[in-house]
Each structure stands twice: as C-alpha cells, then as structure tokens.
Design a protein around this motif. Structure first.
Motif, short mmCIF file in Angstrom:
data_model
loop_
_atom_site.label_atom_id
_atom_site.label_comp_id
_atom_site.label_asym_id
_atom_site.label_seq_id
_atom_site.Cartn_x
_atom_site.Cartn_y
_atom_site.Cartn_z
N LEU A 4 -0.11 2.58 15.45
CA LEU A 4 -0.10 2.76 14.00
C LEU A 4 0.44 1.52 13.29
O LEU A 4 0.02 1.21 12.18
CB LEU A 4 0.72 4.00 13.62
CG LEU A 4 0.06 5.33 13.93
CD1 LEU A 4 0.98 6.49 13.57
CD2 LEU A 4 -1.28 5.47 13.21
N GLN B 78 -0.22 -1.42 14.27
CA GLN B 78 -1.36 -2.32 14.29
C GLN B 78 -2.36 -1.97 13.18
O GLN B 78 -3.11 -2.83 12.74
CB GLN B 78 -2.05 -2.28 15.66
CG GLN B 78 -1.21 -2.89 16.75
CD GLN B 78 -1.84 -2.76 18.12
OE1 GLN B 78 -2.97 -2.32 18.27
NE2 GLN B 78 -1.10 -3.17 19.14
N LYS B 79 -2.36 -0.74 12.73
CA LYS B 79 -3.23 -0.34 11.62
C LYS B 79 -2.57 -0.64 10.27
O LYS B 79 -3.08 -0.26 9.22
CB LYS B 79 -3.57 1.16 11.72
CG LYS B 79 -4.43 1.49 12.91
CD LYS B 79 -4.71 2.98 12.96
CE LYS B 79 -5.48 3.32 14.20
NZ LYS B 79 -6.83 3.73 13.96
N GLU B 80 -1.40 -1.25 10.32
CA GLU B 80 -0.67 -1.70 9.13
C GLU B 80 -0.23 -0.55 8.22
O GLU B 80 -0.19 -0.69 7.01
CB GLU B 80 -1.48 -2.73 8.36
CG GLU B 80 -1.77 -3.97 9.17
CD GLU B 80 -2.53 -5.02 8.39
OE1 GLU B 80 -2.72 -4.87 7.18
OE2 GLU B 80 -2.94 -6.00 9.03
#
Length: 189
Positions: A68, A70-72
């Motif tokens: 999550l 990494q999904k900013e």
C-alpha cells in the motif's frame, strides 16, 4: 485508554457527515489525550482523522503494508509510520499498540478488522472494548444482523454485547471506559 485503534474507510463516503464525524473523533482524541493507532492512510476517513490530530500536535501511529505504501496511499507526515509485510501483520501490530477499538464507516477491510477484533474478544484473547461510531445509522443493519444471529442461536447474547455502539464519540468513549471484559463465561458455541 492511552491509545485507541481506529478502523475506517479509505473513502470519505458520499455524505459529508462522515468526514465531519472523523474530524470530531480526532478532536475528541486530542482533547482527551488519546493517541491514534490506524492504518496509516492519507486518504478518506483515515486521512481526515489523522490530519485533524496532526494539525494539533497529537500522536498518530500508522501501520501499513509495503504494497500500500507503493501505491502512495501511506501518510508520510504522521508521528510514527510502521511498514509491515502484509495485512495480517498490520492488524497484529495495530492491536499491540492500543487499548481499545473504534470503527467508523468503511468497506470490506473495515468489517474484516472489526470482526477479527470481535472474534479475538469472543475467544478471550483480548480484554479491550470495541465500539462502532454509528454515524447516521450506518451500522444499523449490521447491528440488526448480530441481533438476528443471537435470536437464531448462532451467537450468545453476552458475545453480542462485546460490540458497543453510539452515534457520537463522547458517548462511545464513556461506554468504552466502563466496559468489562467477558471473563470466564464458558463456551462460545
């Protein structure tokens, strides 16, 4: 209760009343010197409650899985950011840091977190209060389902009573402060 974990949506919902309730809960936590433990999101109700508290210098602890981040959607401005390997580890880490649970409106993830805490309480694996902030009756159908489960003998009434509910944070926190854990009530089946 020095710290309370809050489970809520990564969306704000369609009615502004949900966002207002998240702000109100954040303000009550600030006023009562309660730390927030939450899923570390910077969006939806999660972001609203965190930012309300951060704007006043309160302590906000977030736990989020790496995927999550990494999904900013992770909030990088919180007091303490804990990045873990997955969703299960997230719940464990949050639970270890809190002495109670409050649930605001949300979706599948919010309900997953709620029911995991209720199951642990039913199995006497934690003594902490669990409450729904029942904004605008959002959880009325869920509460009715739990009552139906009691009626149909799939849930004992004392286990049903593990879940507190109130329409405002002050009343909910008052209920949580006087909550008494199950103790030894016998079998859960």
């Amino acid at each position: 209760m020095k710290a309370i974990q809050v489970f809520c949506g990564s969306s704000s919902g369609q009615d502004p009343v949900y966002a207002e309730a998240a702000k109100e809960l954040g303000q009550v936590f600030v006023d009562q010197n309660i730390d927030l433990v939450y899923g570390a999101g910077n969006v939806g109700l999660m972001g609203i409650i965190a930012n309300t508290m951060l704007d006043q210098g309160a302590n906000v602890i977030g736990v989020i899985p790496e995927f999550l981040m990494q999904k900013e959607v992770g909030h990088r401005g919180i007091t303490e950011l804990i990045i873990v390997d997955g969703m299960h580890t997230r719940k464990v880490e949050m639970y270890k840091r809190a002495q109670g649970t409050i649930v605001l409106p949300g979706g599948f993830g919010t309900l997953d977190e709620l029911f995991e805490m209720l199951t642990l309480a039913q199995l006497e694996q934690h003594p902490y209060p669990i409450g729904l902030l029942n904004i605008r009756g959002y959880f009325d159908h869920l509460l009715a389902q739990l009552d139906h489960m009691v009626q149909e003998k799939f849930l004992k009434d004392f286990h049903r009573n593990l879940l507190l509910s109130a329409p405002d944070p002050i009343t909910l926190l008052e209920q949580m402060r006087v909550f008494e854990p199950l103790g030894d009530k016998g079998k859960w089946w």
